[in-house]
Design an enzyme around this catalytic site. Structure first.
Site, PDB file in Angstrom:
ATOM      1  N   LYS A 102       8.190  55.660   3.186  1.00 24.56           N
ATOM      2  CA  LYS A 102       8.962  54.735   2.358  1.00 24.56           C
ATOM      3  C   LYS A 102       8.107  54.224   1.186  1.00 24.56           C
ATOM      4  O   LYS A 102       6.883  54.422   1.169  1.00 24.56           O
ATOM      5  CB  LYS A 102       9.446  53.573   3.235  1.00 24.56           C
ATOM      6  CG  LYS A 102      10.368  54.021   4.377  1.00 24.56           C
ATOM      7  CD  LYS A 102      10.848  52.830   5.199  1.00 24.56           C
ATOM      8  CE  LYS A 102      11.702  53.267   6.377  1.00 24.56           C
ATOM      9  NZ  LYS A 102      12.258  52.121   7.137  1.00 24.56           N
TER      10      LYS A 102
ATOM     11  N   TYR B 141      21.513  55.684   4.999  1.00 23.27           N
ATOM     12  CA  TYR B 141      21.618  54.519   5.888  1.00 23.27           C
ATOM     13  C   TYR B 141      23.068  54.103   6.118  1.00 23.27           C
ATOM     14  O   TYR B 141      23.333  52.940   6.433  1.00 23.27           O
ATOM     15  CB  TYR B 141      20.804  53.354   5.321  1.00 23.27           C
ATOM     16  CG  TYR B 141      19.310  53.457   5.601  1.00 23.27           C
ATOM     17  CD1 TYR B 141      18.828  53.579   6.906  1.00 23.27           C
ATOM     18  CD2 TYR B 141      18.378  53.415   4.570  1.00 23.27           C
ATOM     19  CE1 TYR B 141      17.468  53.667   7.175  1.00 23.27           C
ATOM     20  CE2 TYR B 141      17.007  53.499   4.829  1.00 23.27           C
ATOM     21  CZ  TYR B 141      16.557  53.625   6.137  1.00 23.27           C
ATOM     22  OH  TYR B 141      15.211  53.704   6.404  1.00 23.27           O
TER      23      TYR B 141
ATOM     24  N   ASN C  88       8.385  48.818   6.820  1.00 24.99           N
ATOM     25  CA  ASN C  88       7.775  49.463   7.993  1.00 24.99           C
ATOM     26  C   ASN C  88       7.328  50.904   7.755  1.00 24.99           C
ATOM     27  O   ASN C  88       7.220  51.704   8.665  1.00 24.99           O
ATOM     28  CB  ASN C  88       8.668  49.305   9.226  1.00 24.99           C
ATOM     29  CG  ASN C  88      10.046  49.903   9.020  1.00 24.99           C
ATOM     30  OD1 ASN C  88      10.255  50.677   8.078  1.00 24.99           O
ATOM     31  ND2 ASN C  88      10.975  49.568   9.888  1.00 24.99           N
TER      32      ASN C  88
ATOM     33  N   HIS D  30      10.189  56.392   7.823  1.00 25.92           N
ATOM     34  CA  HIS D  30      11.440  56.640   8.553  1.00 25.92           C
ATOM     35  C   HIS D  30      11.318  57.929   9.356  1.00 25.92           C
ATOM     36  O   HIS D  30      10.710  58.894   8.889  1.00 25.92           O
ATOM     37  CB  HIS D  30      12.612  56.806   7.570  1.00 25.92           C
ATOM     38  CG  HIS D  30      13.792  57.493   8.204  1.00 25.92           C
ATOM     39  ND1 HIS D  30      14.705  56.810   8.972  1.00 25.92           N
ATOM     40  CD2 HIS D  30      14.166  58.791   8.232  1.00 25.92           C
ATOM     41  CE1 HIS D  30      15.611  57.677   9.439  1.00 25.92           C
ATOM     42  NE2 HIS D  30      15.297  58.881   8.992  1.00 25.92           N
TER      43      HIS D  30
ATOM     44  N   GLU E 119      20.371  64.490   8.386  1.00 21.51           N
ATOM     45  CA  GLU E 119      19.432  63.972   7.383  1.00 21.51           C
ATOM     46  C   GLU E 119      18.711  65.112   6.664  1.00 21.51           C
ATOM     47  O   GLU E 119      18.496  65.048   5.452  1.00 21.51           O
ATOM     48  CB  GLU E 119      18.443  63.004   8.045  1.00 21.51           C
ATOM     49  CG  GLU E 119      19.130  61.693   8.450  1.00 21.51           C
ATOM     50  CD  GLU E 119      18.269  60.771   9.305  1.00 21.51           C
ATOM     51  OE1 GLU E 119      17.085  61.099   9.553  1.00 21.51           O
ATOM     52  OE2 GLU E 119      18.779  59.714   9.724  1.00 21.51           O
TER      53      GLU E 119
HETATM   54  P1  RTP Z   1      14.369  53.877  10.125  1.00 20.32           P
HETATM   55  O1  RTP Z   1      15.820  54.259  10.299  1.00 20.32           O
HETATM   56  O2  RTP Z   1      14.067  53.335   8.748  1.00 20.32           O
HETATM   57  O3  RTP Z   1      13.464  54.975  10.538  1.00 20.32           O
HETATM   58  O4  RTP Z   1      14.007  52.692  11.116  1.00 20.32           O
HETATM   59  P2  RTP Z   1      14.442  52.557  12.631  1.00 20.32           P
HETATM   60  O5  RTP Z   1      15.240  53.742  13.072  1.00 20.32           O
HETATM   61  O6  RTP Z   1      13.221  52.216  13.399  1.00 20.32           O
HETATM   62  O7  RTP Z   1      15.370  51.274  12.565  1.00 20.32           O
HETATM   63  P3  RTP Z   1      16.936  51.174  12.245  1.00 20.32           P
HETATM   64  O8  RTP Z   1      17.543  50.354  13.297  1.00 20.32           O
HETATM   65  O9  RTP Z   1      17.521  52.521  11.957  1.00 20.32           O
HETATM   66  O10 RTP Z   1      16.925  50.313  10.912  1.00 20.32           O
HETATM   67  C1  RTP Z   1      16.769  50.918   9.651  1.00 20.32           C
HETATM   68  C2  RTP Z   1      15.880  50.070   8.791  1.00 20.32           C
HETATM   69  O11 RTP Z   1      16.561  48.860   8.461  1.00 20.32           O
HETATM   70  C3  RTP Z   1      15.646  47.794   8.401  1.00 20.32           C
HETATM   71  N1  RTP Z   1      16.050  46.782   9.365  1.00 20.32           N
HETATM   72  N2  RTP Z   1      16.004  45.506   9.098  1.00 20.32           N
HETATM   73  N3  RTP Z   1      16.969  42.957  11.466  1.00 20.32           N
HETATM   74  C4  RTP Z   1      16.534  43.440  10.331  1.00 20.32           C
HETATM   75  O12 RTP Z   1      16.227  42.734   9.393  1.00 20.32           O
HETATM   76  C5  RTP Z   1      16.433  44.884  10.205  1.00 20.32           C
HETATM   77  N4  RTP Z   1      16.739  45.766  11.136  1.00 20.32           N
HETATM   78  C6  RTP Z   1      16.495  46.969  10.600  1.00 20.32           C
HETATM   79  C7  RTP Z   1      14.276  48.319   8.760  1.00 20.32           C
HETATM   80  O13 RTP Z   1      13.561  48.572   7.560  1.00 20.32           O
HETATM   81  C8  RTP Z   1      14.580  49.609   9.474  1.00 20.32           C
HETATM   82  O14 RTP Z   1      13.542  50.535   9.340  1.00 20.32           O
HETATM   83 MG    MG Z   2      16.885  54.488  12.032  1.00 18.09          MG
END
Ligand code: RTP
Ligand code: MG
Length: 148
Positions: free
Chosen positions: A9, A49, A112, A115, A126
């Site tokens: 990212k 997303y 973070n 991805h 994707e």
């Molecule tokens: P990613 O898709 O980016 O790889 O991250 P992930 O699977 O670990 O998490 P996901 O649940 O898919 O969430 C996508 C991205 O959204 C942001 N996020 N913010 N509560 C919050 O403020 C929140 N929850 C998620 C994070 O940047 C996350 O990577």
């Molecule tokens: Mg995710």
């Protein structure tokens, strides 16, 4: 052979973590299939997303992911989807274990670093969203059996 989509990212790029992150997937034993350094359009970010479209953080997530260049990649290997998620660590870097990318380098859920696709179906979608078929390079390392 299983494939996954990973993207470093904008924060990972700004913090010069590109080499460190790629090294972790290479030394784990996975094989690079595609890589490009690119700015992300809002259209692409929203499609990527889409599952989070109704969430309160969606707008800031799209603003962030389009704020600077990202490194988009496809990696291949046995169990690479789940293994990459393990190497990446939990979504909130405060909960991710030391030794993981987010555990070692991050403190903020919204920043973070990387991805990774979360399941076979999302990986397939994707990869198709981010890459054209001809951008996927079919090759195999010479040493087989114990490295992928
Ligand atoms: P990613 O898709 O980016 O790889 O991250 P992930 O699977 O670990 O998490 P996901 O649940 O898919 O969430 C996508 C991205 O959204 C942001 N996020 N913010 N509560 C919050 O403020 C929140 N929850 C998620 C994070 O940047 C996350 O990577
Ligand atoms: Mg995710």
């Amino acid at each position: 052979m299983e494939r996954t989509f990973l993207a470093i990212k904008p924060d990972g790029v700004q913090r010069k973590l590109v080499g460190e992150i790629i090294r972790r997937f290479e030394t784990k034993g996975f094989t690079l299939v595609a890589l490009k350094f690119m700015n992300v359009s809002r259209e692409l970010a929203q499609a990527h997303y889409d599952v989070h479209r109704e969430r309160p953080f969606f707008a800031s997530l799209i603003d962030f992911i389009t704020s600077g260049p990202v490194v988009a990649m496809v990696w291949e290997g046995d169990g690479v989807i789940a293994s990459a998620r393990k190497l990446i660590g939990a979504t909130n870097p405060l909960n991710s274990e030391p030794g993981t990318i987010r555990g070692d380098f991050g403190v903020n859920t919204g920043r973070n670093i990387i991805h990774g696709s979360d399941a076979p179906e999302t990986a397939k979608n994707e990869i198709a969203l981010w890459f054209k078929e001809e951008e996927l390079v079919n090759w195999a390392p010479e040493i087989k059996g114990w490295l992928y």
